[in-house]
Design an enzyme around this catalytic site. Structure first.
Site, PDB file in Angstrom:
ATOM      1  CE1 TYR A 257      -3.418   2.680   0.552  1.00 33.09           C
ATOM      2  CE2 TYR A 257      -4.010   1.594   2.594  1.00 33.09           C
ATOM      3  CZ  TYR A 257      -4.259   2.555   1.640  1.00 33.09           C
ATOM      4  OH  TYR A 257      -5.352   3.377   1.782  1.00 33.09           O
TER       5      TYR A 257
ATOM      6  CE  LYS B  17      -5.942   2.246  -2.292  1.00 27.61           C
ATOM      7  NZ  LYS B  17      -6.466   2.937  -1.146  1.00 27.61           N
TER       8      LYS B  17
END
Lengths: 312, 312, 312, 312
Positions: free
Chosen positions: A138, A166
């Site tokens: 992330y 992500k």
């Protein structure tokens, strides 16, 4: 369920409905899961930033994962954030969310402490070694104040440490380096590059991204699914029009921040939740402490954005 | 024990000795507590940044507080960090550390999430409302990426929300505004303004600070107690000489970072722990994951700093 | 020539060739202008960041504009940077470059001093009032440490203050807000939204940008013209392949920075100039002081990037 | 005059009075120079940040130096800022201000462009090589977004490149490293370490600084001279009281910024100039474009700070 390699499509970071007393509103969360699944999304990401993961206690976090996993019942992959400062604490979160049934975990670089690329690599390697499910990185420098270098992500993908990314870096050029590298490097397979942007889904898909994790998809999941389908069909003109409609809708995140009375997080998450209440999905728009609530007038302005986007 | 109002003197942020397996080394922690208490320090601060609080699991954090509180046995106040992202999670930490016997809690502004002065004020008010012991604010922008405004701190002091401030902002002018305001405002009493600097203890005390929380006091607590006493006695010339000796010793924090192989935290905490091992206080210099360990050569260079400061 | 409204296409920020003594190498500059014009670019931007404007004296700056304007001889618009700290100093630059024949000026937000949106608006209004030619805003937070808000840019466009934007913000979502606003707002006409990215030209054009100002177009102008034409023809697949070839070529900018011996500017501008020398366009790859020169080995590695991109 | 080695004492960064048309108000500047010299300051620094150097044209800059040098007539050293982006441009400024009679030049690290320690060292070496007068480094990261490392400053001092440092870093610990190093290193003599802080003059002098360059000394030069004398006499208690009076006075810098209508520079420089007008020293409080002027009410509040400090 088995985590797809790669995961593709629209994967909303699921908001966490709260009661006025700031407990998890399980009934509303179930309705929100249905709202998203029924719209055709391809996965769910719980305990991300849009989920107020930073504000939920460990007990609440576990309840969120259990609720979502039970309701989804294997129809879609459920990714869960394991947001904590450093490796040992993240590993405790991994145990908790995988115990509750998450199909993958989503971890940031270390934060609070200062860090270093060698420490970030070590961090992800140890998380992968300790996780029974795939690990998605992330990249969210606005929260952790460190970015993930494209080559580092790709090397960790090649090692089998990372199953995906992500990207909430705001740096589309850096994300492109990951996307292109994941496609062209022989030592990488099945890697999922997902944009966290609400505003650049069409462009991210055009340059090769596998999918999107837009917070605004809580409010309009059908719009993002439609956008995804248009992009996949190569209809870039209608995709751009759909994206621009969503960009206009996204301006709701500023309703509370314009007069300097609250921070951007209070305003954006307050707006998403007000929109979900106005659309009849959740019961209450409360956000977690210490966020400042929207005023009734601000919530009303959220309604105007919904109306303009054809959602009321 | 009752928390002093104000707390004054040298309050080391206690390192957390670890075993080679990265468990809390309770025996070494007990020896470290003795090392500090015997040197005449005026309080202990466990679970701060120098304690690697960001790296310890909740179970480890609790063990650290229990161990320190038991060993100190009421002779000195024990402050405990409650380092977590937002109010609900910090309140869970408050319950844990006060259950383990802490005499005060030390809390930062929210982090990971973006925040706002109104949210910071709300955060501290809710923590104070939920804490059975006094709350000290921890201003550490390098970690949380937000600073605490002097007027906000003073207003919260006047409200009875804050009992003190640990200032690790690096901004001595801002700290001076707190110190002067706490002395001159009629609506504030018993507030404790503590500098977190290793390098400016003499100057902070000269401008009116109540005490200091220097990480290097783990390595040389007697030096900082001596410095404090010289300042209190008004012997600024000898105080400056003592401070300069400690400044030279502090350069050990760079032993690992000079060649870009690790981050500043790995290097500084690795150096403190190597120094404590070399001084015979703790058994092992391991730092928590994902920090990069010092090499043997780097640990040896720590020894040279100790020797130059007359500590070996 | 009359400045087009809007300006479209590829507008390279022209490098400034220097002699070994760091004087402007006029002959090489003329060859570089020819190299760009012959490749079919649509305008030239002199005295931008890639031109080392920050390093050139006022005398050198004027010589650059005069040389380019004379050589172009009205075939293409010549934009000139007026890079200085604040309004009065920028207005002096405006007088100089328009006296030398520039068709438009490109101005940043104030820098060195701290600034504010109200001051930025005032700055551009005063520049436009004092300039005989159109004003293009240059959004380059990496240099000036302030970004230009999309709504501010659009409002200044509607007022007639700004004729365009060169976006080097790295924030494609913010740039999209300008592009979409300039297209949809009724009070704006003829505004030119240009991306400064080397790496996202295809995506910027896909979302509606008018053109691109990529530093790498010095090295491969034909590539960027080809990319522009493919995008305009709607052949997004071949556009993406061309863009990815240019992305790989762009990695040359890191040849000097990898071992920490110099900054990013020295490395990137050194690489561009080494490439131009290797391609036979300029005589000498010297960069202005105090930049650190590339080593011969580093310049050789630039050649490998050229070869891989089919340019040698 | 010969530049003292080291320069010591109070060296105000002289404001630049402007007419309502934003031309240099020579008469007011002469009165301001007298106001400072008569108060007993030990040198003058023209063309610094408080002088609005970033806003003055080259012609205006030269006029400022000529005016100050003529009026001082050798009684005190006059230092002049040579604020520009990079080496070649700074060298042009050096030629201008030394042609106008400056006794030393004050130069920052490169700005606008990204830079690197090796480039900063090269920058100062080339400036010193090209300057007929001593070079003082100006550490002002808030303006140039790069700090000067203490060891780099000390090494350049030992080389004879730097004659002093004006420290506006806000990092007193880093400044202390320079002060202590300059005193203890055998290879450094005559180096002048000056703090740029208004708020920490007593502490900076206590840790060994040679002097101070406080913008607020425009408004109350006698106060800073008194503070300097008290520190030199070792009367730290009265020094602290004087410093605290000046700290309270300094809060005037916020009069314009509190409601978000302008930036910090507009507010602070506007306040200094309003105070100088109210004290009868200068004729007009105009600040240079694009700064936002104080409102009459804000200027009136400046008067209240003056009254509270006993200056009206």
């Amino acid at each position: 369920m088995t985590f797809p390699a790669p995961l593709t499509g629209v994967v909303p970071p699921v908001c966490t409905p709260l009661t006025p007393e700031r407990e998890v509103d399980v009934d509303s969360l179930v309705r929100l899961v249905d709202h998203l699944v029924d719209a055709g999304v391809h996965g769910l990401f719980v305990l991300g930033s849009s989920s107020e993961a930073a504000y939920l206690t460990d007990r609440q976090r576990r309840l969120v994962v259990e609720t979502a996993v039970a309701r989804v019942a294997g129809r879609l992959p459920v990714l869960a954030g394991v947001i904590d400062m450093t490796t040992p604490r993240v590993l405790d979160q991994v145990r908790s969310v995988t115990g509750a049934g998450a199909d993958a975990v989503v971890a940031t670089a270390p934060f609070y402490t200062t860090t270093h690329p060698a420490e970030i690599a070590r961090h992800f390697r140890l998380i992968a070694a300790g996780s029974p499910v795939p690990v998605v990185a992330y990249d969210i420098p606005v929260a952790v104040h460190t970015g993930l270098d494209a080559d580092l992500v790709l090397d960790l993908a090649a090692e089998g440490v990372l199953a995906g990314l992500k990207d909430s870096s705001g740096d589309l050029a850096g994300f492109r380096a990951v996307v292109t590298g994941a496609r062209t490097r022989q030592d990488i397979t099945g890697f999922s590059a997902l944009t966290g942007s609400e505003l650049l889904v069409d462009t991210a898909l055009a340059l090769g991204a596998d999918g999107a994790v837009p917070g605004l998809a809580n409010v309009d999941p059908a719009g993002y699914v439609r956008l995804y389908d248009l992009c996949r069909a190569g209809d870039m003109e209608r995709a751009r029009a759909e994206q621009e409609r969503l960009c206009a809708l996204f301006r709701m995140v500023g309703v509370g921040a314009s007069d300097g009375r609250m921070g951007g997080s209070s305003s954006a998450l307050g707006a998403f939740k007000a929109a979900l209440r106005l659309r009849g999905v959740i019961a209450c728009e409360a956000t977690a402490e210490p966020q400042v609530p929207l005023s009734p007038g601000e919530a009303e302005r959220v309604g105007k954005y919904l109306a303009a986007a054809g959602l009321l």
